[in-house]
Enzyme design. Structure first.
Site, PDB file in Angstrom:
ATOM      1  N   ASN A   1     -48.361 -13.514  39.190  1.00 50.21           N
ATOM      2  CA  ASN A   1     -47.103 -13.348  39.891  1.00 50.21           C
ATOM      3  C   ASN A   1     -47.253 -12.378  41.068  1.00 50.21           C
ATOM      4  O   ASN A   1     -47.243 -12.794  42.223  1.00 50.21           O
ATOM      5  CB  ASN A   1     -46.031 -12.876  38.909  1.00 50.21           C
ATOM      6  CG  ASN A   1     -44.674 -12.746  39.558  1.00 50.21           C
ATOM      7  OD1 ASN A   1     -44.512 -12.965  40.746  1.00 50.21           O
ATOM      8  ND2 ASN A   1     -43.676 -12.371  38.773  1.00 50.21           N
ATOM      9  N   ASP A   2     -47.449 -11.102  40.755  1.00 49.53           N
ATOM     10  CA  ASP A   2     -47.488 -10.085  41.810  1.00 49.53           C
ATOM     11  C   ASP A   2     -48.524 -10.382  42.883  1.00 49.53           C
ATOM     12  O   ASP A   2     -48.290 -10.100  44.063  1.00 49.53           O
ATOM     13  CB  ASP A   2     -47.799  -8.709  41.205  1.00 49.53           C
ATOM     14  CG  ASP A   2     -46.617  -8.195  40.410  1.00 49.53           C
ATOM     15  OD1 ASP A   2     -45.490  -8.650  40.665  1.00 49.53           O
ATOM     16  OD2 ASP A   2     -46.827  -7.335  39.534  1.00 49.53           O
TER      17      ASP A   2
END
Lengths: 452, 95
Positions: free
Chosen positions: A378-379
Site C-alpha cells: 500500500n504505502d
C-alpha cells in the site's frame, strides 16, 4: 605450524572474505563467493587450532562440532518467511561471543582495557537488542512500540552513564566495574529496541548486524588480530550501508527510529466514505490480464504474510506461457521484513531472478504497462509521497503504479498501510480493487487463466 | 603505541574496502549479504580459540569455550543458510 606464518593465513582468509562479499554483486557469482568464504574460514580455524602450545584442543573441537551441528540444523529448518528471526539470533550470538571473550580476557589479566570494554559493551547491546528484535519478529512481544515513561530521558541517561563509567574504568581498571559495564550494555540493548515499532525492524536488524561487526573489531584490537579487524569492519560497513538503504527507502532517520515517534501506530484507519472505490472480481481481472501485453506485479509484505508467493508465480508463468504476456516483478527495498527479503521469498517460489526488478530499474516502465497488479502493498505505491508535502510519507520513494493503464489492488479492505495514511490511488479512475485474501484472489485468477 | 597506530590504519582502510565492496552488492541479494556477513563475523572464533587455548584460569577457559560454541553456530548457520538462499536464485529455464 610456526607462529610466524600466521599473518599469511590472516591475509589469505581476509582476501577470501572480501571475495565472498564481492561475489554477491550478481546471483551467478554469489554461490562461488560463498564457497570462497567457507574456505577462508576453514583455513583460519584450522591453523589457529594448531598454534603451538594451545591447550584444550579436545574441548575446542567439541565446542566447534556442537555449534556447527546447531547452526546447520537451524539453517536447514528455518522457513524463508522467518529469515529475519534467524538473522536476529545470529547477530545476537555473535555479540554474546564477543562478551564472553572480553570477560575471559579481563579475568585472565589482559591489560587491553579499551579494546575489551568496547567488545564487551557493543557485544552486550547487540545480544540483548537482537533478542528483543527476535521476540518482536516472532510475535512473542507486541510489534507495537513498547514505551515506558520518560524513555527518551532514561535512554540518554543510560548512554551518559556508560560513557562516564567507561572513562572511570579506563583510568582505574577495577574488574567489578567491568562487570557493571557489561550489565549496562545488556540493559542498553533492551531499552533501545523495546520502543521501536515492528515496521522499523528492517532498520533495527541492519543496525544490529553492523554492531556485531563492530564488536568483532573491538575484540580484534584486544588481540592485535588483523583478520578480526578487517572482517569486523567489513561486516560493520555492510550493516551500516543496509541501515542507510532501509532508512532512505522508508523516508525515516536513524534519530527518529531510535528516539522519535515510531512508525507503526496505525491509528487513523478511517477512510472518508464520500469517495467511491471501484471493486472488481478476479474473473474481470483475469480477462483483462489475458489481453494485456505487459503486466508489472508489485508484491508487499501482505502477500508474503498470506503465503501467496507460489500462486503468484503460477499466475505470472501462466500469463507468460499461455497468453504471451510480458510479466515483471517490482520490488521496493522495504517490501519484506529485512533487506532483500522479498527477493528471497520470490526466488523460493521459483520466480527467475531476471524477472525481478528493483525500484529504480523499473519505475519508468509503469507508463508503458497495461496492468499493475499490487498485492499486499500500500504505502509503497502512495502518490502522496510525491505530491503532498503534509503527508508523513512525503519524500519516500514510491512506485508510479498509477501510470499503468489499469491498476489492481488486492487488499482485504480500504484500510491504510502501517503509516496510517490513506492512499488516494484507491479512488483513481483506472484503479480496480480486488477485495479479499491475497492467496485466494490470485488463486481464482489462475483458475480462470487455466480454463482455456 | 606503534602497533596501535598500525591496527588503526588497517581498521580505517578496511572500512573503506567494506564500503566499496558492499555498495557493489546487488539489492536483490541483500538478505544473503546479511547471512554471509553473519558467517564471516564468526571469525571472532579465532579470538575465542586463543582465549580457550591459552587462558591460565578455568573460568576464562570455560568462557572461551562458550564463545567458540556461539561463534561456530554463526559460522555454520550463516554459511549454510546463505548457500540455501543462493541456491534458490535461478535463471529462467530455456524452453
Amino acid at each position: 605450524m610456526p607462529l610466524s606464518l600466521l599473518p599469511a593465513v590472516w591475509i589469505f582468509s581476509g582476501v577470501l572474505f572480501i571475495a565472498a562479499i564481492r561475489g554477491l554483486a550478481s546471483p551467478q557469482s554469489a554461490r562461488g563467493g560463498n564457497i570462497l568464504g567457507i574456505l577462508g574460514m576453514a583455513t583460519a580455524v584450522a591453523f589457529t587450532i594448531f598454534i603451538p602450545g594451545i591447550k584444550q584442543q579436545f574441548w575446542i573441537l567439541t565446542a566447534l562440532l556442537l555449534g556447527g551441528i546447531g547452526g546447520i540444523y537451524f539453517a536447514l529448518r528455518v522457513k524463508m518467511a522467518s529469515l529475519p528471526q534467524m538473522i536476529a539470533v545470529l547477530n545476537g550470538l555473535g555479540g554474546l561471543a564477543a562478551v564472553f571473550i572480553a570477560l575471559a580476557e579481563i579475568i585472565n589479566g589482559s591489560t587491553a582495557y579499551l579494546d575489551n570494554v568496547l567488545g564487551l559493551i557493543i557485544g552486550a547491546l547487540t545480544f540483548s537488542g537482537s533478542m528483543v528484535a527476535f521476540a518482536k519478529l516472532q510475535g512473542l512481544l507486541s510489534s507495537r512500540p513498547l514505551i515506558f515513561p520518560f524513555w527518551r530521558l532514561l535512554n540518554l541517561l543510560l548512554i551518559l552513564t556508560i560513557l562516564v563509567l567507561t572513562t572511570v574504568f579506563l583510568l582505574c581498571p577495577e574488574r567489578e566495574l567491568f562487570y557493571v559495564l557489561g550489565v549496562l550494555g545488556f540493559l542498553f540493548g533492551i531499552m533501545f529496541i523495546l520502543p521501536v515499532g515492528g515496521a522499523d525492524m528492517p532498520i533495527v536488524i541492519s543496525i544490529l548486524n553492523a554492531c556485531s561487526g563492530w564488536a568483532a573489531v573491538g575484540i580484534g584490537f584486544s588481540f592485535g588480530n588483523v583478520l578480526l579487524i578487517v572482517t569486523g569492519s567489513i561486516v560493520g560497513a555492510s550493516g551500516a550501508i543496509l541501515s542507510y538503504v532501509m532508512v532512505k527507502a522508508m523516508n525515516r532517520s536513524l534519530i527518529k527510529v531510535l528516539f522519535g515517534e515510531t512508525g507503526s501506530e496505525s491509528g487513523a484507519t478511517g477512510v472518508t466514505a464520500h469517495q467511491q472505490a471501484r471493486a472488481g472480481s478476479p474473473r474481470d481481472a483475469a480477462y483483462l490480464m489475458e489481453n494485456a501485453a505487459k503486466i508489472i506485479i508489485v508484491p508487499g509484505y501482505g502477500m508474503a504474510a498470506a503465503g501467496a508467493q507460489h500462486i503468484l508465480q503460477k499466475m505470472a508463468r501462466d500469463l507468460r506461457e499461455l497468453y504471451d504476456v510480458d510479466v515483471k516483478f517490482a520490488i521496493h527495498p522495504v517490501a519484506g521484513r529485512m533487506p532483500g527479503h522479498m527477493n528471497v521469498l520470490l526466488a523460493e517460489a521459483n520466480v527467475p531472478y531476471e524477472d525481478v526488478f528493483a525500484l529504480e530499474d523499473i519505475n519508468q516502465e509503469f507508463a508503458t504497462a497495461d496492468i499493475a497488479y499490487v498485492i499486499g502493498a500500500n504505502d509503497i505505491t502512495n502518490p502522496a509521497a510525491k505530491t503532498d508535502h503534509s503527508s508523513p510519507l512525503f519524500g519516500m520513494p514510491v512506485f508510479d503504479v498509477g501510470k499503468a493503464k489499469t491498476v489492481f489492488f488486492v487488499k482485504r479492505s480500504l484500510g491504510s498501510g502501517y503509516s496510517g495514511v490513506e492512499n488516494p490511488l484507491f479512488f483513481a479512475e483506472n484503479t480496480i480493487m480486488l477485495y479479499g485474501d491475497a492467496k485466494q484472489i490470485t488463486g481464482e485468477i489462475v483458475r480462470v487463466l487455466e480454463q482455456k | 603505541m606503534m602497533a596501535f597506530w598500525l591496527l588503526l590504519t588497517i581498521f580505517v582502510l578496511s572500512c573503506f574496502i567494506g564500503y566499496f565492496v558492499v555498495w557493489g552488492v546487488t539489492p536483490a541479494l541483500h538478505s544473503p549479504l546479511m547471512s554471509v556477513s553473519n558467517a564471516i563475523s564468526g571469525i571472532i572464533v579465532v579470538g575465542a580459540l586463543t582465549t580457550a587455548g591459552f587462558a591460565e584460569n578455568n573460568i576464562s577457559v570455560l568462557l572461551g569455550l562458550f564463545a567458540v560454541f556461539l561463534a561456530a553456530v554463526n559460522i555454520f548457520g550463516g554459511f549454510a543458510v546463505s548457500q540455501r538462499m543462493l541456491a534458490m536464485f535461478k535463471k529462467k529455464e530455456k524452453k
